[in-house]
Design a protein around this motif. Structure first.
Motif, PDB file in Angstrom:
ATOM      1  N   HIS A  27      17.144  67.020 104.308  1.00  0.00           N
ATOM      2  CA  HIS A  27      16.535  68.026 103.437  1.00  0.00           C
ATOM      3  C   HIS A  27      16.444  69.314 104.249  1.00  0.00           C
ATOM      4  O   HIS A  27      15.700  69.373 105.231  1.00  0.00           O
ATOM      5  N   GLN A  28      17.199  70.327 103.834  1.00  0.00           N
ATOM      6  CA  GLN A  28      17.233  71.578 104.579  1.00  0.00           C
ATOM      7  C   GLN A  28      16.191  72.566 104.054  1.00  0.00           C
ATOM      8  O   GLN A  28      15.700  72.439 102.935  1.00  0.00           O
ATOM      9  N   ASP A  30      16.525  75.488 103.013  1.00  0.00           N
ATOM     10  CA  ASP A  30      16.950  76.258 101.840  1.00  0.00           C
ATOM     11  C   ASP A  30      16.909  75.436 100.552  1.00  0.00           C
ATOM     12  O   ASP A  30      17.304  75.910  99.492  1.00  0.00           O
ATOM     13  N   SER A  32      18.603  72.630  99.953  1.00  0.00           N
ATOM     14  CA  SER A  32      19.786  71.789  99.772  1.00  0.00           C
ATOM     15  C   SER A  32      19.625  70.473 100.542  1.00  0.00           C
ATOM     16  O   SER A  32      18.782  70.352 101.430  1.00  0.00           O
ATOM     17  N   THR A  33      20.428  69.490 100.164  1.00  0.00           N
ATOM     18  CA  THR A  33      20.423  68.192 100.843  1.00  0.00           C
ATOM     19  C   THR A  33      21.849  67.802 101.190  1.00  0.00           C
ATOM     20  O   THR A  33      22.806  68.275 100.564  1.00  0.00           O
ATOM     21  N   ILE A  34      21.967  66.955 102.183  1.00  0.00           N
ATOM     22  CA  ILE A  34      23.264  66.408 102.566  1.00  0.00           C
ATOM     23  C   ILE A  34      23.034  64.988 103.068  1.00  0.00           C
ATOM     24  O   ILE A  34      22.075  64.732 103.798  1.00  0.00           O
TER      25      ILE A  34
END
Length: 91
Positions: A27-28, A30, A32-34
């Motif tokens: 969980h970043q 900004d 966003s997730t990856i």
């Protein structure tokens, strides 16, 4: 000015998830997730990175841009690692 770095105890947790090759959801800051497999960390003179395998590709994520790491292995001793805490690691 010296670069900002992650607190030592948090860095240790990140190293452990890499050693165990846990699947993670990042969980970043900004929003966003990856998702991928935690593989290693890497440092340059300016910043530190988490290295992930995502669909056969290597992805580098700056550690200071990560809000939290969600470990996707039910047997992991720690399921959430919050990286945005105070502190530093003098190396």
């Amino acid at each position: 000015m010296s670069p900002a770095i992650l607190a030592c105890d948090l860095h240790d947790h990140v190293e452990i998830i890499c050693m165990r090759r846990y699947p993670v959801l990042i969980h970043q800051l900004d929003g966003s997730t990856i998702q991928g497999i935690a593989r290693d960390t890497r440092s340059t003179a300016q910043q530190e990175f988490l290295l992930l395998d995502k669909d056969g590709q290597k992805v580098e994520i700056p550690l200071l841009q990560i809000e939290r790491i969600e470990v996707l292995d039910a047997n992991a001793p720690q399921q959430q690692i919050w990286l945005q805490q105070g502190g530093s690691c003098a190396i």
